[in-house]
Design a protein around this motif. Sequence first.
Motif, mmCIF file in Angstrom:
data_model
loop_
_atom_site.group_PDB
_atom_site.id
_atom_site.type_symbol
_atom_site.label_atom_id
_atom_site.label_comp_id
_atom_site.label_asym_id
_atom_site.label_seq_id
_atom_site.Cartn_x
_atom_site.Cartn_y
_atom_site.Cartn_z
ATOM 1 N N PHE A 67 -7.995 -12.143 -12.354
ATOM 2 C CA PHE A 67 -7.510 -11.756 -13.673
ATOM 3 C C PHE A 67 -7.947 -10.340 -14.015
ATOM 4 N N VAL A 68 -9.165 -9.977 -13.562
ATOM 5 C CA VAL A 68 -9.644 -8.605 -13.787
ATOM 6 C C VAL A 68 -8.758 -7.624 -13.032
ATOM 7 N N MET A 69 -8.385 -7.978 -11.808
ATOM 8 C CA MET A 69 -7.507 -7.111 -11.023
ATOM 9 C C MET A 69 -6.142 -6.967 -11.683
ATOM 10 N N GLY A 70 -5.731 -7.978 -12.466
ATOM 11 C CA GLY A 70 -4.420 -7.951 -13.100
ATOM 12 C C GLY A 70 -4.411 -7.394 -14.503
ATOM 13 N N LEU A 71 -5.479 -6.712 -14.910
ATOM 14 C CA LEU A 71 -5.548 -6.186 -16.272
ATOM 15 C C LEU A 71 -4.477 -5.145 -16.569
ATOM 16 N N ASN A 72 -3.922 -4.539 -15.515
ATOM 17 C CA ASN A 72 -2.892 -3.514 -15.750
ATOM 18 C C ASN A 72 -1.534 -4.128 -16.097
ATOM 19 N N SER A 73 -1.443 -5.465 -16.056
ATOM 20 C CA SER A 73 -0.202 -6.123 -16.453
ATOM 21 C C SER A 73 -0.400 -6.786 -17.814
ATOM 22 N N THR A 74 0.700 -6.938 -18.539
ATOM 23 C CA THR A 74 0.621 -7.543 -19.872
ATOM 24 C C THR A 74 0.098 -8.961 -19.800
ATOM 25 N N GLY A 114 -15.811 -8.922 -10.365
ATOM 26 C CA GLY A 114 -14.828 -8.120 -9.641
ATOM 27 C C GLY A 114 -14.524 -6.788 -10.303
ATOM 28 N N ILE A 115 -15.463 -6.248 -11.119
ATOM 29 C CA ILE A 115 -15.237 -4.952 -11.765
ATOM 30 C C ILE A 115 -15.325 -3.855 -10.708
ATOM 31 N N GLU A 116 -14.240 -3.108 -10.552
ATOM 32 C CA GLU A 116 -14.230 -2.030 -9.550
ATOM 33 C C GLU A 116 -13.877 -0.668 -10.139
ATOM 34 N N THR A 117 -13.309 -0.630 -11.334
ATOM 35 C CA THR A 117 -12.878 0.653 -11.903
ATOM 36 C C THR A 117 -13.401 0.810 -13.327
ATOM 37 N N ALA A 118 -13.475 2.080 -13.740
ATOM 38 C CA ALA A 118 -13.895 2.377 -15.111
ATOM 39 C C ALA A 118 -12.900 1.825 -16.112
ATOM 40 N N GLU A 119 -11.623 1.803 -15.749
ATOM 41 C CA GLU A 119 -10.609 1.280 -16.660
ATOM 42 C C GLU A 119 -10.839 -0.205 -16.937
ATOM 43 N N LEU A 150 -12.727 -4.429 -20.774
ATOM 44 C CA LEU A 150 -13.534 -5.617 -21.029
ATOM 45 C C LEU A 150 -14.620 -5.358 -22.067
ATOM 46 N N ALA A 151 -15.243 -4.180 -21.990
ATOM 47 C CA ALA A 151 -16.293 -3.859 -22.958
ATOM 48 C C ALA A 151 -15.721 -3.740 -24.364
ATOM 49 N N ASP A 198 0.826 -1.218 0.000
ATOM 50 C CA ASP A 198 0.000 0.000 0.000
ATOM 51 C C ASP A 198 0.856 1.262 0.000
ATOM 52 N N SER A 199 2.006 1.183 0.649
ATOM 53 C CA SER A 199 2.838 2.380 0.763
ATOM 54 C C SER A 199 3.635 2.677 -0.500
ATOM 55 N N ILE A 200 4.067 1.654 -1.224
ATOM 56 C CA ILE A 200 4.887 1.886 -2.423
ATOM 57 C C ILE A 200 4.080 1.812 -3.708
ATOM 58 N N GLY A 201 2.804 1.409 -3.607
ATOM 59 C CA GLY A 201 1.968 1.296 -4.800
ATOM 60 C C GLY A 201 1.975 -0.120 -5.343
ATOM 61 N N HIS A 202 0.863 -0.499 -5.958
ATOM 62 C CA HIS A 202 0.716 -1.888 -6.402
ATOM 63 C C HIS A 202 1.643 -2.227 -7.561
#
Length: 612
Positions: free
Chosen positions: A523-530, A554-559, A564-565, A195-199
């Motif tokens: 997997f949805v949470m990991g969408l920011n990784s390749t 598990g959709i939590e963000t607009a991104e 996915l859409a 949490d302190s250094i960012g995900h």
Amino acid sequence: MATGGIFQKRAKVLVSDDDQNVRMLTRQCLEAEDMTVIEAADGIEALEMFVNERPDLVFLDVEMPGMTGLEVCRRIRAMPRGESVPIMIVTGSDDRESIDQGFDAGATQYKTKPVNWSLLGRDVQYMLRASDAFNSLKRQEDRLRYLAYYDPLTSLPNRRSFNEQLNRILRRCQRKGTGAALLFIDLDHFKRINDSIGHGRGDRLLVEIAKRLTLELREDDSINYYSDQTAEDIEAMEGRPTEIARLGGDEFTVVLSEIDDVHAVEVVAKRILATLSEPIPLQSHNPVVTPSIGIAMYPQDGNYPDILVRNADTAMYAAKAEGRACYRFYNEEMNARSIEELKMEEELREAMRADQLELRYQPQIEVSTGRVISMEALVRWKHPVRGIISPGLFIPVAERTGLIIELGSWVLAEVARDCLHWDSLNVPPFRVGINISPLQFNQPNLTSYIGDVLSSSGLSPERIELELTESAIMTDAETNIEKLQELKALGLALAVDDFGTGYSSLNYLRRFPIDTLKIDQSFVMGLNSTDGAAIVDAILALAKTLNMRSIAEGIETAEQLRYLAQRGCDYLQGYYFARPLYPEDVPGILQQDFSVDIQRAMNGRTELHASG
């Protein structure tokens, strides 16, 4: 590999026939379809041409001098590239035995003379298209196999790999009369550091931890879980004593086989402590992450994998309780946690008798319309003293004790009651997803029981979608096909829940009467990784190929919604739209139109919406 097209290479066809006129006619037919033709006058030349020219399709005459077309076909199939190439066999024999011999040799298609030359080009085009589609599915299958057996972030074997390999190692130790050690590693205060250094940096930290473990514990000992392993493969691996895996989050495991000396295990544990406790350079941060290590020895701390894992986990918690950054061997005094689980089991039995369990319903939104088209039923335990207890705590207890059978029956009856109540309010009907545990699915009377509940309640089976885990349906795939067909015959919809966390063979998945693939929220949470995005892309492509619905949870963000859409996910579920609702709140959300939310996300506007 398709035939022609501006952006596609021309298909290359190897034509092997000892009759020059046949080769000439075949060439004319295929070149007219924009294919490249190479010729061979006999079987020996055909094999040489296959190796040197790498054709996309092989046209073989059976009756050739020296080596028959059937023998050529068999030899091609035995070659590295020959397993999947389409082969058309042509012969003057049209009896059943000859045809069977052709297919037994590996022919894709069997034609009898005289050849209908006007249709030959079309038939070859069809075979090439079918081959291309098969190879595309095979590549997806290979990718999913890799993703199923390896952690996409660290490239270490994942939980599934670990479970299978631990089983193999313990069977080998039992056979040889040797020992083994399981080291369960958990990073201290990882959540606070993350949490302190960012995900993003937190992920890089986990990658570095994986690298250090691999380098410290003999990188050349790692096992390739990607390939199917025969008995010979397993025997060949017996000289490799160290296995490393990431179970998820900040949990890692190390398995040492051929170990009988506790001192040798201590040496390894100290090396792990030292290498993982060194500062990790991450741009402007240099966090120090210490591990807590729990160790269980085979056979003294457990003869079976699940017992060994449980005891190593217990020892790891003891290491944390004693100050962290240390290792502890399991002993019988560490059973306090097991006693706590036993207490939870007793309280869960009481909860089911005392009506402490409640259902919540989380909406599933159709991307194309923005409407709620289905709900997932979720169990909540309202404890009189401890308050709401997470399903993550009591569902595993219910699974281990068999209470999940009774719990599943309660859920089905409660869903039927709620649906009939909603129907009395004249709200539009919708499907309700109900999770079926592996233990429930393996009950021989599951189909008849569900049929009886639906019949007695008057609820239409089209209102229910059973959500089954990959592991449940793949345990005995051939037998389970019949059970799934029985459930389907009742009129129920079927979904594979948490898809991608296990490994489904495409061969079976195509035969299962499945309506929906649910993409696991990890997997949805990991969408920011390749790699995370690649997994989601592969699952969505597979769903479309097999004509199945796709739902991402598990959709939590607009991104996440936008990604996915844009890639064609059919339905979305998660806190971005709504938290799990009380039954009385369901009619209200059915009136909501989420199309504005979806459009806002698609346009890149990420401010919170009214229903958030």
